[in-house]
Motif scaffolding. Structure first.
Motif, PDB file in Angstrom:
ATOM      1  N   THR A  98      -5.156   0.208   0.329  1.00 23.21           N
ATOM      2  CA  THR A  98      -5.026  -1.256   0.318  1.00 23.21           C
ATOM      3  C   THR A  98      -4.799  -1.771   1.741  1.00 23.21           C
ATOM      4  O   THR A  98      -5.289  -2.842   2.107  1.00 23.21           O
ATOM      5  CB  THR A  98      -3.868  -1.672  -0.617  1.00 23.21           C
ATOM      6  N   THR A 158      -6.688  -2.668  -5.008  1.00 18.69           N
ATOM      7  CA  THR A 158      -7.507  -1.459  -4.988  1.00 18.69           C
ATOM      8  C   THR A 158      -7.087  -0.600  -6.176  1.00 18.69           C
ATOM      9  O   THR A 158      -5.937  -0.627  -6.598  1.00 18.69           O
ATOM     10  CB  THR A 158      -7.373  -0.660  -3.671  1.00 18.69           C
ATOM     11  N   SER A 213       0.852  -1.188   0.000  1.00 21.65           N
ATOM     12  CA  SER A 213       0.000   0.000   0.000  1.00 21.65           C
ATOM     13  C   SER A 213       0.885   1.234   0.000  1.00 21.65           C
ATOM     14  O   SER A 213       1.869   1.296   0.735  1.00 21.65           O
ATOM     15  CB  SER A 213      -0.884  -0.019   1.252  1.00 21.65           C
ATOM     16  N   SER A 214       0.538   2.209  -0.825  1.00 19.54           N
ATOM     17  CA  SER A 214       1.318   3.442  -0.864  1.00 19.54           C
ATOM     18  C   SER A 214       0.650   4.533  -0.038  1.00 19.54           C
ATOM     19  O   SER A 214       1.291   5.204   0.773  1.00 19.54           O
ATOM     20  CB  SER A 214       1.484   3.879  -2.321  1.00 19.54           C
ATOM     21  N   THR A 215      -0.658   4.692  -0.216  1.00 13.65           N
ATOM     22  CA  THR A 215      -1.344   5.784   0.489  1.00 13.65           C
ATOM     23  C   THR A 215      -2.400   5.290   1.492  1.00 13.65           C
ATOM     24  O   THR A 215      -3.187   6.081   2.002  1.00 13.65           O
ATOM     25  CB  THR A 215      -1.984   6.766  -0.521  1.00 13.65           C
ATOM     26  N   VAL A 254      -3.166  -0.832  -7.755  1.00 13.39           N
ATOM     27  CA  VAL A 254      -2.966  -0.938  -9.202  1.00 13.39           C
ATOM     28  C   VAL A 254      -2.088   0.207  -9.675  1.00 13.39           C
ATOM     29  O   VAL A 254      -2.356   1.378  -9.381  1.00 13.39           O
ATOM     30  CB  VAL A 254      -4.323  -0.925  -9.947  1.00 13.39           C
TER      31      VAL A 254
HETATM   32  C1  LIG Z   1       1.566   6.122 -10.077  1.00 12.41           C
HETATM   33  C2  LIG Z   1       0.145   5.638  -9.950  1.00 12.41           C
HETATM   34  C3  LIG Z   1      -0.415   4.876 -10.961  1.00 12.41           C
HETATM   35  C4  LIG Z   1      -1.752   4.442 -10.844  1.00 12.41           C
HETATM   36  N1  LIG Z   1      -2.279   3.717 -11.876  1.00 12.41           N
HETATM   37  C5  LIG Z   1      -3.573   3.324 -11.818  1.00 12.41           C
HETATM   38  C6  LIG Z   1      -4.158   2.612 -12.917  1.00 12.41           C
HETATM   39  O1  LIG Z   1      -3.531   2.331 -13.937  1.00 12.41           O
HETATM   40  N2  LIG Z   1      -5.468   2.254 -12.805  1.00 12.41           N
HETATM   41  C7  LIG Z   1      -6.222   2.566 -11.703  1.00 12.41           C
HETATM   42  O2  LIG Z   1      -7.404   2.240 -11.684  1.00 12.41           O
HETATM   43  N3  LIG Z   1      -5.682   3.203 -10.634  1.00 12.41           N
HETATM   44  C8  LIG Z   1      -4.386   3.589 -10.666  1.00 12.41           C
HETATM   45  N4  LIG Z   1      -3.828   4.267  -9.614  1.00 12.41           N
HETATM   46  C9  LIG Z   1      -4.643   4.503  -8.400  1.00 12.41           C
HETATM   47  C10 LIG Z   1      -4.314   3.537  -7.260  1.00 12.41           C
HETATM   48  O3  LIG Z   1      -4.204   2.197  -7.686  1.00 12.41           O
HETATM   49  C11 LIG Z   1      -5.418   3.593  -6.180  1.00 12.41           C
HETATM   50  O4  LIG Z   1      -5.570   4.918  -5.734  1.00 12.41           O
HETATM   51  C12 LIG Z   1      -5.128   2.663  -5.028  1.00 12.41           C
HETATM   52  O5  LIG Z   1      -6.311   2.474  -4.279  1.00 12.41           O
HETATM   53  C13 LIG Z   1      -4.032   3.203  -4.108  1.00 12.41           C
HETATM   54  O6  LIG Z   1      -3.837   2.255  -3.072  1.00 12.41           O
HETATM   55  P1  LIG Z   1      -2.983   2.615  -1.768  1.00 12.41           P
HETATM   56  O7  LIG Z   1      -3.693   3.749  -1.048  1.00 12.41           O
HETATM   57  O8  LIG Z   1      -3.004   1.355  -0.958  1.00 12.41           O
HETATM   58  O9  LIG Z   1      -1.619   3.003  -2.209  1.00 12.41           O
HETATM   59  C14 LIG Z   1      -2.510   4.730  -9.688  1.00 12.41           C
HETATM   60  C15 LIG Z   1      -1.928   5.481  -8.670  1.00 12.41           C
HETATM   61  C16 LIG Z   1      -0.626   5.938  -8.780  1.00 12.41           C
HETATM   62  C17 LIG Z   1      -0.008   6.740  -7.651  1.00 12.41           C
END
Ligand SMILES: Cc1cc2nc3c(=O)[nH]c(=O)nc-3n(C[C@H](O)[C@H](O)[C@H](O)COP(=O)(O)O)c2cc1C
Length: 137
Positions: A14, A91, A9-11, A57
């Motif tokens: 997830t 997610t 998870s980055s933000t 993703v």
């Molecule tokens: C660099 C980057 C690329 C992403 N690419 C996609 C993508 O191709 N398709 C999508 O639906 N979401 C994409 N996202 C959104 C993230 O997958 C989504 O916000 C996810 O829930 C973040 O999870 P986290 O809060 O656990 O990091 C992207 C986000 C970032 C920062």
């Protein structure tokens, strides 16, 4: 059932989804450990009856969607998963593409049987995950 939930998870989305999944599984009487991949021991994870792996993703939103590199690298560090069940989840915001299939292939390569694939647009597990938990022995 001994269950390991590991995620990247980055933000935080997830991570929250993984915690919610763990809570639901614990409430069903399972022994469940939820950890980010950075803290998870691949050997202990491999020793679980059910391994759940989650990633956010990463892609260009409409194309090139995939799990994170860290997710795929962690899966490669797992031991032999022959006879184990596995779940993949992700997610996303717009489109998940083949992210879940790529993750499933990573766990199948280790011998696991992938019994569930779930994608969430928020940190709340979907109804199909709720049904899945109820179906677990
Ligand atoms: C660099 C980057 C690329 C992403 N690419 C996609 C993508 O191709 N398709 C999508 O639906 N979401 C994409 N996202 C959104 C993230 O997958 C989504 O916000 C996810 O829930 C973040 O999870 P986290 O809060 O656990 O990091 C992207 C986000 C970032 C920062």
């Amino acid at each position: 059932m001994k269950i390991a939930i590991v995620y990247d998870s980055s933000t935080g989305t997830t991570a929250k989804a993984a915690e919610a999944m763990g809570k639901m599984m614990t409430e069903q009487g399972h022994q469940c450990r939820v950890q980010p991949w950075e803290q998870a021991d691949p050997a202990l994870v491999s020793d679980s009856d059910l391994i759940c792996f989650g990633s956010w993703v990463k892609g260009l939103f409409v194309i090139m969607q995939r799990p994170t590199e860290a997710s795929m690298r962690f899966m490669e560090r797992l031991g032999d998963l022959t006879g184990k069940q596995a779940v993949v989840f992700c997610t996303y915001t717009l489109a998940a593409g083949s992210t879940l299939e790529q993750m499933a292939r990573g766990l199948e390569k280790k011998g696991a049987q992938v019994v569930g694939q779930f994608k969430y647009r928020s940190s709340k597990p979907t109804d199909d995950f709720t049904s899945f938990v109820k179906s677990l022995a």
